[in-house]
Design a protein around this motif. Structure first.
Motif, PDB file in Angstrom:
ATOM      1  N   GLU A  44       0.852  -1.191   0.000  1.00 31.40           N
ATOM      2  CA  GLU A  44       0.000   0.000   0.000  1.00 31.40           C
ATOM      3  C   GLU A  44       0.888   1.242   0.000  1.00 31.40           C
ATOM      4  OE1 GLU A  44      -3.056   2.291   2.942  1.00 31.40           O
ATOM      5  OE2 GLU A  44      -3.101   0.096   3.008  1.00 31.40           O
ATOM      6  N   VAL A  45       1.236   1.675  -1.212  1.00 29.42           N
ATOM      7  CA  VAL A  45       2.039   2.886  -1.352  1.00 29.42           C
ATOM      8  C   VAL A  45       1.084   4.067  -1.322  1.00 29.42           C
ATOM      9  CG1 VAL A  45       3.622   4.172  -2.839  1.00 29.42           C
ATOM     10  CG2 VAL A  45       3.833   1.691  -2.661  1.00 29.42           C
ATOM     11  N   GLU A  46       1.265   4.914  -0.316  1.00 27.53           N
ATOM     12  CA  GLU A  46       0.363   6.058  -0.159  1.00 27.53           C
ATOM     13  C   GLU A  46       0.567   7.094  -1.267  1.00 27.53           C
ATOM     14  OE1 GLU A  46      -0.759   7.361   4.061  1.00 27.53           O
ATOM     15  OE2 GLU A  46       1.358   6.773   4.228  1.00 27.53           O
ATOM     16  N   GLU A  51       5.285  15.400   1.773  1.00 30.60           N
ATOM     17  CA  GLU A  51       5.853  15.332   3.118  1.00 30.60           C
ATOM     18  C   GLU A  51       7.097  14.445   3.104  1.00 30.60           C
ATOM     19  OE1 GLU A  51       1.793  15.732   5.737  1.00 30.60           O
ATOM     20  OE2 GLU A  51       2.358  13.731   5.056  1.00 30.60           O
ATOM     21  N   PRO A  52       7.933  14.553   4.146  1.00 29.05           N
ATOM     22  CA  PRO A  52       9.095  13.656   4.241  1.00 29.05           C
ATOM     23  C   PRO A  52       8.641  12.191   4.257  1.00 29.05           C
ATOM     24  CG  PRO A  52       9.278  15.446   5.827  1.00 29.05           C
ATOM     25  CD  PRO A  52       7.898  15.526   5.243  1.00 29.05           C
ATOM     26  N   LEU A  53       9.487  11.309   3.741  1.00 28.12           N
ATOM     27  CA  LEU A  53       9.149   9.890   3.629  1.00 28.12           C
ATOM     28  C   LEU A  53       8.747   9.280   4.969  1.00 28.12           C
ATOM     29  CD1 LEU A  53       8.971   7.445   1.761  1.00 28.12           C
ATOM     30  CD2 LEU A  53      11.404   7.038   2.206  1.00 28.12           C
ATOM     31  N   ALA A  54       9.332   9.728   6.045  1.00 30.52           N
ATOM     32  CA  ALA A  54       9.029   9.183   7.381  1.00 30.52           C
ATOM     33  C   ALA A  54       7.567   9.408   7.781  1.00 30.52           C
ATOM     34  CB  ALA A  54       9.948   9.803   8.423  1.00 30.52           C
ATOM     35  N   TYR A  55       6.849  10.300   7.110  1.00 28.77           N
ATOM     36  CA  TYR A  55       5.449  10.587   7.443  1.00 28.77           C
ATOM     37  C   TYR A  55       4.472   9.646   6.743  1.00 28.77           C
ATOM     38  CZ  TYR A  55       6.908  15.034   9.546  1.00 28.77           C
ATOM     39  OH  TYR A  55       7.479  15.999  10.334  1.00 28.77           O
ATOM     40  N   ASN A  57       3.157   5.640   5.411  1.00 30.19           N
ATOM     41  CA  ASN A  57       2.995   4.334   6.053  1.00 30.19           C
ATOM     42  C   ASN A  57       4.229   3.450   5.848  1.00 30.19           C
ATOM     43  OD1 ASN A  57       2.799   3.104   3.504  1.00 30.19           O
ATOM     44  ND2 ASN A  57       0.585   2.923   3.586  1.00 30.19           N
ATOM     45  N   GLU A  58       4.243   2.328   6.570  1.00 30.77           N
ATOM     46  CA  GLU A  58       5.399   1.427   6.551  1.00 30.77           C
ATOM     47  C   GLU A  58       5.678   0.858   5.168  1.00 30.77           C
ATOM     48  OE1 GLU A  58       6.928  -2.633   8.812  1.00 30.77           O
ATOM     49  OE2 GLU A  58       5.157  -1.595   9.554  1.00 30.77           O
ATOM     50  N   ASP A  59       4.608   0.488   4.418  1.00 33.11           N
ATOM     51  CA  ASP A  59       4.814  -0.042   3.067  1.00 33.11           C
ATOM     52  C   ASP A  59       5.522   0.968   2.174  1.00 33.11           C
ATOM     53  OD1 ASP A  59       3.720  -2.544   3.526  1.00 33.11           O
ATOM     54  OD2 ASP A  59       1.848  -2.153   2.458  1.00 33.11           O
ATOM     55  N   THR A  60       5.049   2.196   2.201  1.00 28.28           N
ATOM     56  CA  THR A  60       5.652   3.240   1.368  1.00 28.28           C
ATOM     57  C   THR A  60       7.119   3.413   1.732  1.00 28.28           C
ATOM     58  OG1 THR A  60       3.511   4.361   1.242  1.00 28.28           O
ATOM     59  CG2 THR A  60       5.453   5.648   0.614  1.00 28.28           C
ATOM     60  N   HIS A  94       7.479   9.713  -5.337  1.00 23.01           N
ATOM     61  CA  HIS A  94       8.065   9.711  -3.990  1.00 23.01           C
ATOM     62  C   HIS A  94       9.573   9.973  -3.995  1.00 23.01           C
ATOM     63  CE1 HIS A  94       4.851   8.590  -1.197  1.00 23.01           C
ATOM     64  NE2 HIS A  94       4.346   7.862  -2.178  1.00 23.01           N
ATOM     65  N   PHE A  95      10.213   9.953  -5.158  1.00 20.84           N
ATOM     66  CA  PHE A  95      11.668  10.042  -5.210  1.00 20.84           C
ATOM     67  C   PHE A  95      12.153  11.455  -5.489  1.00 20.84           C
ATOM     68  CE2 PHE A  95      10.674   5.650  -6.090  1.00 20.84           C
ATOM     69  CZ  PHE A  95      11.526   5.006  -5.203  1.00 20.84           C
TER      70      PHE A  95
END
Length: 184
Positions: A44-46, A51-55, A57-60, A94-95
């Motif tokens: 489940e890639v949000e 926002e920074p990647l740390a914000y 979910n775990e999958d993302t 995301h990159f």
């Protein structure tokens, strides 16, 4: 070296099959290559929110970091409405701009219309190049007619093109790795 394949299909299996063949062909060329296939339907890639990647979910977080930690990559997508899937485009969003610097980034596309082979050149290649990926001259478009009813590749020309792509990717990545060591 680690080669990560990313299957951007949320339905069907053709893209996954082709990426799997690329990963296997790369291992045949160099048995030291470690491979992994990331199937976007399994995670489940949000949606990107800036926002920074740390914000996220775990999958993302895990998927983005697996891709960042890979030595080289192969991206695959079916072509829908003359474009890559939204799931793959969202992941790529995301990159950071230099995320793929020093990484070979191969391209696999599948589709039902022959002219969709152009999506690799005019849509996905510019995105990967923007992220500073080294895009091989070879990419593989596989028409739906090249598969059996069981989603097995039945076209020998496709198999040859897959091996050519894997060979070019491994060769480029090995040369790039040596160049990067000499440059530092």
């Amino acid at each position: 070296m680690k080669l990560v394949g990313v299957a951007g299909a949320l339905a069907g299996w053709k893209t996954n099959v082709v990426i799997h063949h690329v990963l296997e062909a790369a291992k045949e060329i160099d048995s030291n290559i470690e491979t992994e296939l990331i199937d976007l339907r399994d995670v489940e890639v949000e949606f990107v929110r800036g926002e920074p990647l740390a914000y996220y979910n775990e999958d993302t977080f895990k998927v983005v970091n697996k891709i960042l930690n890979a030595d080289f990559l192969v991206f695959g997508t079916p072509i829908y409405q003359a474009s890559i899937t939204g799931a793959l485009k969202n992941l790529l969003d995301h990159f950071e701009v230099d995320a793929f610097k020093g990484k070979v980034t191969g391209i696999i596309t599948t589709g039902a219309v022959e002219k969709h082979f152009l999506v690799s050149e005019y849509h996905l290649k510019p995105v990967l190049a923007y992220l500073k990926g080294l895009v091989p001259t070879t990419n593989v478009f596989v028409h739906n007619d090249s598969f059996s009813d069981e989603n097995e590749i039945i076209d020998e020309e496709v198999t040859k093109r897959i091996k050519l792509l894997a060979n070019e990717m491994v060769d480029l990545q090995q040369k790039n790795k040596r160049f990067m060591k000499e440059d530092t």
